[in-house]
Write a protein that holds these residues in place. Structure first.
Motif, mmCIF file in Angstrom:
data_model
loop_
_atom_site.group_PDB
_atom_site.id
_atom_site.type_symbol
_atom_site.label_atom_id
_atom_site.label_comp_id
_atom_site.label_asym_id
_atom_site.label_seq_id
_atom_site.Cartn_x
_atom_site.Cartn_y
_atom_site.Cartn_z
ATOM 1 N N ASP A 98 0.799 -0.970 -0.043
ATOM 2 C CA ASP A 98 -0.105 -0.093 0.042
ATOM 3 C C ASP A 98 0.851 1.324 0.104
ATOM 4 O O ASP A 98 0.246 2.444 -0.023
ATOM 5 C CB ASP A 98 -1.007 -0.047 1.141
ATOM 6 N N ARG A 99 2.012 0.963 -0.057
ATOM 7 C CA ARG A 99 2.960 2.260 -0.427
ATOM 8 C C ARG A 99 4.283 2.070 -1.165
ATOM 9 O O ARG A 99 4.634 0.957 -1.253
ATOM 10 C CB ARG A 99 3.382 3.077 1.179
ATOM 11 N N LEU A 100 4.750 3.080 -1.811
ATOM 12 C CA LEU A 100 6.007 2.964 -2.531
ATOM 13 C C LEU A 100 7.077 2.546 -1.812
ATOM 14 O O LEU A 100 7.963 1.685 -2.268
ATOM 15 C CB LEU A 100 6.210 4.302 -3.301
ATOM 16 N N GLY A 103 7.078 -0.984 -1.603
ATOM 17 C CA GLY A 103 7.510 -1.451 -2.652
ATOM 18 C C GLY A 103 9.087 -1.394 -3.031
ATOM 19 O O GLY A 103 9.585 -2.597 -3.632
ATOM 20 N N VAL A 121 -2.174 -4.642 -4.797
ATOM 21 C CA VAL A 121 -2.030 -3.413 -4.065
ATOM 22 C C VAL A 121 -3.521 -3.300 -3.317
ATOM 23 O O VAL A 121 -4.375 -3.726 -3.684
ATOM 24 C CB VAL A 121 -2.076 -2.171 -5.095
ATOM 25 N N VAL A 134 -3.907 1.693 0.173
ATOM 26 C CA VAL A 134 -3.973 3.227 -0.483
ATOM 27 C C VAL A 134 -5.243 3.915 -0.638
ATOM 28 O O VAL A 134 -6.179 2.962 -0.988
ATOM 29 C CB VAL A 134 -2.869 3.007 -1.601
ATOM 30 N N GLY A 138 -5.210 7.309 -4.870
ATOM 31 C CA GLY A 138 -3.533 7.113 -5.016
ATOM 32 C C GLY A 138 -3.275 6.025 -5.781
ATOM 33 O O GLY A 138 -2.038 5.749 -5.961
ATOM 34 N N ASP A 141 -1.358 6.177 -9.282
ATOM 35 C CA ASP A 141 0.128 6.557 -9.126
ATOM 36 C C ASP A 141 1.061 5.542 -8.555
ATOM 37 O O ASP A 141 2.078 5.038 -9.007
ATOM 38 C CB ASP A 141 0.299 7.844 -8.368
ATOM 39 N N LEU A 142 0.517 4.646 -7.681
ATOM 40 C CA LEU A 142 1.075 3.781 -6.749
ATOM 41 C C LEU A 142 1.306 2.681 -7.763
ATOM 42 O O LEU A 142 2.526 2.040 -7.951
ATOM 43 C CB LEU A 142 0.389 3.160 -5.370
ATOM 44 N N ASP A 145 4.185 3.422 -10.294
ATOM 45 C CA ASP A 145 5.293 3.529 -9.604
ATOM 46 C C ASP A 145 6.048 2.161 -9.254
ATOM 47 O O ASP A 145 7.242 1.987 -9.222
ATOM 48 C CB ASP A 145 5.434 4.614 -8.256
ATOM 49 N N LEU A 146 5.087 1.220 -8.858
ATOM 50 C CA LEU A 146 5.435 -0.078 -8.542
ATOM 51 C C LEU A 146 6.145 -0.866 -9.722
ATOM 52 O O LEU A 146 7.048 -1.502 -9.720
ATOM 53 C CB LEU A 146 4.481 -0.952 -7.840
#
Ligand SMILES: *Cc1c(COP(=O)(O)O)cnc(C)c1O
Length: 217
Positions: A98-100, A103, A121, A134, A138, A141-142, A145-146
């Motif tokens: 749930d967060r970069l 990751g 996610v 998340v 969001g 974007d997450l 980014d992952l």
């Protein structure tokens, strides 16, 4: 142990939804269950299991994985960065990214050990303060980014608020997954897995309906 009864209901829900049974993985959630109940399900031939805590899983699964080949373990609960290494030792799939920052840690350890887990996610569809995941806004974007970290994001996971109709939450999750090109949906538990299957779940997480009520956890 009511694995057969749950299997029967999964088959029926798939048929009602015009889906093939092979599209839905039944994850038996074995957290805080007595050892003999879990072993009965393993001995019946079931191989996909879910746990909430890395430490609890470390205490019981290494021996079962040796004894019952082909066992696939899913981490369903929140993962702290300092538990990523033991988590990747044990789990094949992580449903709670749930967060970069998490990751990045997973990507680092995965490249070090040469083995990467499949990831979901977790989305906080009910926007609940006490719940991991998340925010809906969001997700795009997450996921982007992952993917940029070369991680395999397979889908999205949610746990709807206990006091609400889960269907709108499952629909939100399905829409978010479709928009991000994600094939898999981890949604549906003992009380609502049939609804989840109707709305496209590919992974249902069923604990008490298979093993009986938990006393804790
Ligand atoms: C405990 C748990 C489940 C299983 O819940 P039941 O209601 O016993 O089926 C599924 N998913 C997660 C994330 C859980 O923590």
């Amino acid at each position: 142990m009511s694995l057969n009864e749950i299997e029967r209901r999964v088959v029926q829900a798939c048929s009602d939804a015009g889906r093939d049974r092979s599209e839905v993985s039944l994850i038996a959630v074995s957290k805080v269950q007595p050892q003999d109940r879990v072993e009965a399900v393993l001995e019946a031939g079931h191989r996909a299991f879910g746990e909430n805590r890395v430490q609890e899983a470390q205490g019981k699964w290494p021996a079962w994985k040796d004894r019952f080949t082909g066992t696939e373990l899913h981490l369903l609960g929140p993962l702290q960065s300092n538990k990523v290494r033991p988590a990747l030792d044990l789990f094949d799939v992580i449903h709670s990214v749930d967060r970069l920052k998490l990751g990045r840690r997973i990507a680092d350890i995965a490249s070090e050990v040469g083995r990467a887990p499949a990831l979901f996610v977790q989305v906080n569809t009910g926007d609940e303060d006490q719940k991991a995941g998340v925010a809906v806004q969001g997700v795009d974007d997450l996921v982007r980014d992952l993917r940029a970290l070369d991680l395999t994001v397979r889908g999205l996971m949610c746990i709807p608020p206990v006091d609400q109709d889960p269907a709108p939450h499952f629909k939100t999750l399905a829409d978010l997954a479709a928009r991000n090109g994600l094939p898999d949906l981890s949604m549906g538990m003992s009380a609502d897995f049939e609804t989840a299957i109707a709305l496209g779940a590919t992974h249902i997480r069923v604990g008490s309906a298979i093993f009986g009520a938990r006393t804790t956890g």
